[in-house]
Design a protein around this motif. Structure first.
Motif, short mmCIF file in Angstrom:
data_model
loop_
_atom_site.label_atom_id
_atom_site.label_comp_id
_atom_site.label_asym_id
_atom_site.label_seq_id
_atom_site.Cartn_x
_atom_site.Cartn_y
_atom_site.Cartn_z
N ASN A 31 0.54 -1.21 -0.34
CA ASN A 31 -0.23 -0.13 0.32
C ASN A 31 0.80 1.38 -0.21
O ASN A 31 1.60 1.31 0.72
N TRP A 32 0.30 1.84 -0.82
CA TRP A 32 1.21 3.57 -0.98
C TRP A 32 0.64 4.58 -0.46
O TRP A 32 -0.20 4.65 -1.82
N GLU A 33 0.05 5.40 0.20
CA GLU A 33 -0.06 6.79 0.11
C GLU A 33 -2.10 6.07 0.13
O GLU A 33 -2.31 7.13 -0.14
N GLY A 34 -1.90 4.90 0.55
CA GLY A 34 -3.58 4.96 1.00
C GLY A 34 -3.99 4.43 -0.28
O GLY A 34 -5.41 4.01 -0.17
N LEU A 35 -2.97 3.99 -1.13
CA LEU A 35 -4.26 2.95 -2.44
C LEU A 35 -2.91 1.45 -2.72
O LEU A 35 -1.98 1.37 -2.45
#
Length: 554
Positions: free
Chosen positions: A119-123
């Motif tokens: 997951n990266w920056e909420g995605l």
């Protein structure tokens, strides 16, 4: 057992069987479940580790951690020395302990880090494996007085505007690639090429497999310490520095104690937040020191539709006695807060040289509710932007604009309410001092969703500009001193209602105490305030109703 304990560092021997108990509870917070480790200790030396700074010790770390976990848990000891390694994957019931003088240097070879789904920056996204990584674990710890170095310079792009001429020339001559404008350096041509793609690491309906991202691998910087769905976590005592991206990132974790940890990154390091607690529950963060290139202490809970679908707020945390230097924000919520945040307590913290002090940010499309935030005792110096900021117009820009960048907020009209409409409400802030800021207080809601129920009490704020309050409801200031250089006006109120200003102090000789504008402004009450210190008490701006303001003479 006693013989083993006698061979270990004093700080470790006192914490092996049971981690320090959670400190006295703040009302309305549940007790934090603590870690408990067996005293059995395995040194990485037993598994072939060599402290010469040249030998790659990835296998030695793996074998030691696996053996410790398989034996029922205990301590994996990293002795004093320089230990080069690739990623370290944590396991159940293991306390990875760095002795004083131990330096774990993570490899600068990007090929040592395989791509994984994460997951990266909420995605949902694909990134390189984090240097320190754990998922679906219970009862884990990283402790000791040693240091982790993430070799972040091998991963991060750098803006020319953030270096002096000598530093920039040295960086460019080291290799890598420049963008077309020659104002941003990338570590490789692949990283540069990927930077122009649309969401290059995000999983989509057409890009679902790790192999789909091989051509942008260099660009997909890992977070340095990544823990996902872990329970009972202890992080204590160590220094963690030079991160490729976010430094400490617990995601969907429960019962976390972070105590006495130092996080250091260069101020030009993009996205190098010190601590990002994302959709986590129950914890204490105390006595930490953070000096990084992005936000210091940051609360997140997913982004937009994915974050709302996850629906897990970050909640029930106490932050106390922490220091933050040179970060974008000292204590921050957002902007990826679509799952919400609640029941957070900040006590006795110090922010020095951060861009913003208390920074609460979101934007349309996020959704989520942030509520029940309690701040008691924050001292700040040399804040480049706002001492206290509530902003629903966040547009992914640095809080302090670079030369030539527009400082004006975007023009926005009211839009229909929906699941993507964010909400900020029920913040209680008291006992705050700030010596030096660009703006004392900025509250900026949306036309369709005001920021609501904010209380600021017992504050002394020295700044260039005073307070700006737009699209807000039920804002209460009591015993607040605003010493602003700009005094025309000290307080700016636009399209806000139910504003209570009680015992407001300001510099003698102000041109205008308060300017009020906007046809939706109403019920602004001023009491216990010497309005005669200003040449003009109230200036009615465009479309302001005549009876919007009432002043009770003291």
């Amino acid at each position: 057992m006693k013989a083993l304990l006698s061979l270990l560092p004093l700080a470790l021997s006192g914490a092996l069987l049971t981690a320090p108990e959670a400190a006295a509870q703040t009302p309305n917070l549940p007790a934090v479940k603590t870690t408990s480790f067996r005293a059995d200790t395995l040194s990485i030396l037993k598994y072939g580790a060599v402290a010469d700074g040249q030998t790659l010790n990835t296998e030695a770390f793996r074998k030691a951690i696996d053996a410790c976990s398989q034996a029922g848990g205990g301590v994996v000891l990293v002795p004093r020395g320089l230990w080069l390694t690739g990623p370290i994957v944590l396991k159940n019931n293991v306390n990875l302990h760095l002795a004083k003088g131990a330096l774990v240097q993570f490899s600068a070879n990007r090929n040592d880090y395989p791509l994984i789904k994460t997951n990266w920056e909420g995605l949902d996204a694909v990134r390189n494996l984090s240097p320190l990584y754990g998922t679906d674990l219970e009862n884990i710890g990283i402790t000791g007085q040693g240091t982790f170095d993430g070799a972040g310079d091998a991963w991060r792009p750098v803006k020319k505007s953030k270096l002096n001429e000598t530093q920039w020339d040295k960086l460019v001559s080291s290799g890598g690639a420049l963008n077309a404008k020659k104002d941003t350096w990338y570590p490789s041509e692949q990283s540069l090429k990927a930077s122009t793609a649309d969401k290059p690491g995000v999983l989509t309906a057409t890009k679902t497999d790790i192999k789909d991202f091989a051509d942008v691998k260099d660009f997909l910087r890992p977070n340095m310490l990544s823990l996902t769905r872990c329970k009972r976590v202890l992080l204590e005592g160590f220094t963690i520095q030079n991160s490729p991206a976010w430094t400490i990132h617990p995601l969907l974790c429960d019962d976390i104690i972070i105590r006495g940890v130092t996080a250091k990154n260069p101020w030009y390091g993009q996205n190098t937040d010190a601590l990002d607690l994302e959709s986590c529950r129950n914890g204490i963060v105390e006595d930490c020191v953070f000096d990084v290139g992005d936000d210091g202490i940051c609360i997140k809970s997913g982004r937009d539709e994915q974050g709302r679908k996850r629906g897990v707020p970050t909640e029930n945390f106490l932050f106390r006695n922490d220091k933050v230097y040179h970060a974008h924000g000292g204590f921050v919520i957002g902007s990826e807060m679509s799952g919400g945040a609640r029941n957070l307590y900040v006590q006795n913290c110090t922010f020095m040289g951060t861009d913003v002090g208390l920074r609460f940010k979101t934007a349309r499309g996020r959704g989520g509710v942030v509520e029940n935030i309690f701040v008691d005792g924050v001292d700040m110096t040399d804040i480049a932007g706002q001492a206290i900021l509530f902003d629903m117009y966040y547009a992914a820009k640095d809080p302090v604009p670079l030369k030539g960048e527009s400082t004006a907020p975007p023009e926005m009209k009211a839009e229909p309410l929906g699941e993507g409409t964010p909400q900020f409400r029920s913040f209680f802030i008291k006992n705050v001092t700030c010596k030096g800021a660009e703006t004392a207080i900025l509250v900026r809601g949306l036309p369709e969703m005001a920021i609501k129920d904010i209380s600021i009490e017992n504050a002394v704020l020295e700044s260039d500009k005073g307070m700006v309050c737009q699209e807000a409801e039920n804002i209460r200031l009591k015993n607040v001193t605003i010493l602003s250089k700009e005094t025309k006006p000290v307080l700016e109120i636009q399209n806000a209602r139910d504003i209570t200003l009680d015992n407001i102090r300001y510099a003698n000789g102000a041109e205008v105490l308060m300017r009020v504008s906007g046809d939706r402004t109403k019920n602004v009450k001023v009491s216990n305030t010497n309005t005669k210190n200003a040449k003009k008490d109230v200036e009615m701006g465009a479309n302001a109703p005549k009876k919007a303001v009432s002043i009770s003479k003291s």
